[in-house]
Design a protein around this motif. Structure first.
Motif, mmCIF file in Angstrom:
data_model
loop_
_atom_site.group_PDB
_atom_site.id
_atom_site.type_symbol
_atom_site.label_atom_id
_atom_site.label_comp_id
_atom_site.label_asym_id
_atom_site.label_seq_id
_atom_site.Cartn_x
_atom_site.Cartn_y
_atom_site.Cartn_z
ATOM 1 N N GLY A 181 -0.495 6.768 -11.717
ATOM 2 C CA GLY A 181 0.337 7.909 -12.086
ATOM 3 C C GLY A 181 0.025 9.181 -11.334
ATOM 4 O O GLY A 181 0.523 10.261 -11.687
ATOM 5 N N SER A 182 -0.770 9.094 -10.272
ATOM 6 C CA SER A 182 -1.149 10.292 -9.519
ATOM 7 C C SER A 182 -0.016 10.850 -8.668
ATOM 8 O O SER A 182 -0.041 12.015 -8.263
ATOM 9 N N GLY A 183 0.966 9.999 -8.351
ATOM 10 C CA GLY A 183 2.030 10.401 -7.450
ATOM 11 C C GLY A 183 1.723 10.093 -5.993
ATOM 12 O O GLY A 183 2.584 10.240 -5.130
ATOM 13 N N LYS A 184 0.496 9.654 -5.719
ATOM 14 C CA LYS A 184 0.107 9.291 -4.357
ATOM 15 C C LYS A 184 0.511 7.844 -4.065
ATOM 16 O O LYS A 184 0.859 7.087 -4.957
ATOM 17 N N LYS A 185 0.434 7.464 -2.776
ATOM 18 C CA LYS A 185 0.674 6.085 -2.407
ATOM 19 C C LYS A 185 -0.551 5.247 -2.750
ATOM 20 O O LYS A 185 -1.687 5.706 -2.664
ATOM 21 N N PHE A 186 -0.286 4.002 -3.146
ATOM 22 C CA PHE A 186 -1.330 3.092 -3.585
ATOM 23 C C PHE A 186 -2.464 2.987 -2.561
ATOM 24 O O PHE A 186 -3.648 3.059 -2.902
ATOM 25 N N PRO A 202 0.800 -1.230 0.000
ATOM 26 C CA PRO A 202 0.000 0.000 0.000
ATOM 27 C C PRO A 202 0.832 1.279 0.000
ATOM 28 O O PRO A 202 0.344 2.323 -0.427
ATOM 29 N N ASP A 203 2.083 1.204 0.488
ATOM 30 C CA ASP A 203 2.894 2.418 0.521
ATOM 31 C C ASP A 203 3.706 2.599 -0.758
ATOM 32 O O ASP A 203 4.526 3.514 -0.854
ATOM 33 N N SER A 204 3.484 1.749 -1.769
ATOM 34 C CA SER A 204 4.156 1.904 -3.059
ATOM 35 C C SER A 204 3.488 3.010 -3.867
ATOM 36 O O SER A 204 2.308 3.326 -3.659
ATOM 37 N N PRO A 205 4.199 3.614 -4.823
ATOM 38 C CA PRO A 205 3.573 4.626 -5.692
ATOM 39 C C PRO A 205 2.401 4.019 -6.453
ATOM 40 O O PRO A 205 2.491 2.905 -6.959
ATOM 41 N N CYS A 206 1.297 4.733 -6.533
ATOM 42 C CA CYS A 206 0.108 4.201 -7.183
ATOM 43 C C CYS A 206 0.323 4.067 -8.687
ATOM 44 O O CYS A 206 0.897 4.955 -9.338
ATOM 45 N N GLY A 207 -0.169 2.979 -9.253
ATOM 46 C CA GLY A 207 0.015 2.700 -10.672
ATOM 47 C C GLY A 207 -0.797 3.580 -11.594
ATOM 48 O O GLY A 207 -0.664 3.492 -12.816
#
Length: 307
Positions: A21-26, A14-19
């Protein structure tokens, strides 16, 4: 003796970059109730409503046009920038033609500027989608580290294909064109509502077996229109070797063929080479499709299972 595919589980913290492309965490973005969920882009022009119907605009039925018509690309300019090939093939039954990317024939006037701007989010989504496919190929081919997961709204990709189909039809690039052929009467509504089977996106299963699929990137780019009687029924778009088909008008005979050779609204495209796996997730509202495994250039590769 048959080889049992290795079990595989794709873990994305969950703390990975969201796929997306928002720049938020997953975990703070597209992860909801244990699944990837994306809201389709809002394609409604900004308020207030204009109460004007431009007779040349595909969306004139909304009564929310502007007076100026936009000279838009048949295939979105953002997508054209992703392509390696310099030519596009246009096809339909008993017809084939090729145009260079610089041809003035690749533009048409089917949208007012107001609606053309409102549809720009699906153009951007399609460009990012095909760019992800190219990036995955380069990573697997050259064994270079890259992003592992990409997320897209399946509806946004469908609606971009719908827009492309209409543009090709309106520009008369094939023999499926007005006035001999007509668009389905509900075509405009498909930009604003979810599809129900058999309408929607299909992807070929590359040999009919989920553990025997193979993909290779290709420079060829093509757009093929389909028709049922005198109604435009769908489009097949091939970009970079990835082939997608959109059905917008039901045809019993075609649907039977699609059920055996295509996967309807797939949930994941999983690209594998040896122990490397990349994933394109395409969640659809109220639909959880199958996973499609694609081996990078290996016809008889052993494909993992159980995402």
């Amino acid at each position: 003796m048959a080889v049992t595919p290795p079990k595989f589980e794709l873990v994305y913290p969950p703390d990975s970059p969201c796929g997306c492309g928002s720049g938020k965490k997953f975990g703070a973005c597209c992860l909801r109730d244990g699944n990837v969920q994306l809201r389709p882009a809002n394609l409604t022009p900004p308020r207030p409503t204009t109460h004007h119907s431009n007779r040349k605009c595909v969306f004139r039925w909304t009564g929310d046009c502007c007076k100026k018509i936009s000279g838009d690309h048949i295939i979105s300019r953002a997508v054209l920038k992703v392509l390696d090939d310099r030519k596009i093939q246009f096809e339909s039954p008993n017809f084939s033609a090729q145009l260079s990317l610089g041809s003035s024939s690749l533009t048409t006037k089917a949208l007012c500027r107001r609606h053309n701007t409102a549809l720009s989010p699906i153009d951007s989504a399609a460009a990012r989608f095909f760019r992800a496919f190219t990036t995955i190929h380069n990573s697997l081919c050259e064994d270079m580290p890259s992003q592992q997961l990409y997320f897209f709204s399946g509806m946004d990709i469908e609606r971009w294909m719908l827009k492309t189909m209409i543009m090709v039809y309106k520009s008369k690039q094939t023999n499926i064109c007005p006035p001999e052929f007509e668009l389905p009467p509900y075509i405009g509504n498909l930009f604003y509502s979810d599809y129900t089977s058999p309408l929607g996106l299909y992807m070929p299963t590359f040999g009919g077996s989920p553990d025997g699929s193979c993909f290779r990137t290709e420079s060829a780019t093509s757009v093929q229109l389909h028709a049922s009687a005198n109604i435009v029924s769908g489009v097949t778009i091939t970009l970079g070797g990835l082939r997608l088909r959109l059905v917008v008008f039901p045809d019993v005979n075609v649907h039977e063929e699609l059920k055996t050779r295509y996967s309807y609204r797939p949930k994941h495209f999983l690209f594998v080479r040896e122990h490397k796996v990349h994933c394109i997730a395409m969640p659809f509202p109220n639909w959880h499709g199958a996973d499609i495994w694609l081996s990078h250039g290996e016809e008889n590769a052993t494909i993992p299972y159980n995402l």
